[in-house]
Scaffold this motif. Structure first.
Motif, PDB file in Angstrom:
ATOM      1  N   UNK A 201       0.700  -1.274   0.292  1.00 39.44           N
ATOM      2  CA  UNK A 201      -0.385  -0.078   0.278  1.00 39.44           C
ATOM      3  C   UNK A 201       0.866   1.164   0.187  1.00 39.44           C
ATOM      4  N   UNK A 202       2.470   1.107   1.243  1.00 36.78           N
ATOM      5  CA  UNK A 202       2.760   2.345   0.239  1.00 36.78           C
ATOM      6  C   UNK A 202       3.549   2.472  -0.217  1.00 36.78           C
ATOM      7  N   UNK A 203       3.781   1.537  -1.307  1.00 41.03           N
ATOM      8  CA  UNK A 203       4.514   1.520  -2.481  1.00 41.03           C
ATOM      9  C   UNK A 203       3.362   2.127  -3.453  1.00 41.03           C
ATOM     10  N   UNK A 204       2.170   1.572  -3.332  1.00 40.52           N
ATOM     11  CA  UNK A 204       1.082   1.751  -4.544  1.00 40.52           C
ATOM     12  C   UNK A 204       0.378   3.364  -4.053  1.00 40.52           C
TER      13      UNK A 204
ATOM     14  N   UNK B  84       3.030   5.661  -2.994  1.00 38.52           N
ATOM     15  CA  UNK B  84       4.070   6.807  -3.443  1.00 38.52           C
ATOM     16  C   UNK B  84       3.769   6.501  -5.133  1.00 38.52           C
ATOM     17  N   UNK B  85       4.150   5.220  -5.770  1.00 37.27           N
ATOM     18  CA  UNK B  85       3.712   5.304  -7.125  1.00 37.27           C
ATOM     19  C   UNK B  85       3.085   6.849  -7.108  1.00 37.27           C
ATOM     20  N   UNK B  86       1.727   6.613  -7.079  1.00 39.87           N
ATOM     21  CA  UNK B  86       0.642   7.447  -7.174  1.00 39.87           C
ATOM     22  C   UNK B  86       1.174   8.915  -6.818  1.00 39.87           C
ATOM     23  N   UNK B  87       1.931   9.420  -6.166  1.00 40.83           N
ATOM     24  CA  UNK B  87       2.620  10.405  -5.802  1.00 40.83           C
ATOM     25  C   UNK B  87       3.212  11.323  -6.668  1.00 40.83           C
ATOM     26  N   UNK B  88       3.982   9.986  -7.630  1.00 42.49           N
ATOM     27  CA  UNK B  88       4.871  10.024  -8.002  1.00 42.49           C
ATOM     28  C   UNK B  88       4.357  10.378  -9.630  1.00 42.49           C
TER      29      UNK B  88
END
Length: 60
Positions: free
Chosen positions: A5-8, A10-14
């Motif tokens: 969830x954290x990776x997802x 961060x990916x959305x924010x990026x």
């Protein structure tokens, strides 16, 4: 699960940060010419106003 969830997140924010800027339609030759004329007219107007101000100052 939390790591995914954290990776997802961060990916959305990026993806938001590097989102492609809304591309505008390329200018046609006519639009380029009109813009050029407008810019030239504004430049000439500014030069004329500057000359008028300087001539009024010199007359005083």
């Amino acid at each position: 699960m939390i790591k995914n969830e954290a990776n997802a997140r961060h990916l959305r924010e990026a993806n938001k940060a590097f989102k492609a800027i809304k591309s505008e339609k390329p200018m046609t030759d006519y639009a380029k010419a009109q813009q050029s004329i407008q810019e030239n007219r504004e430049r000439l107007k500014a030069e004329r106003l500057a000359r008028e101000v300087s001539s009024k100052d010199a007359a005083k």
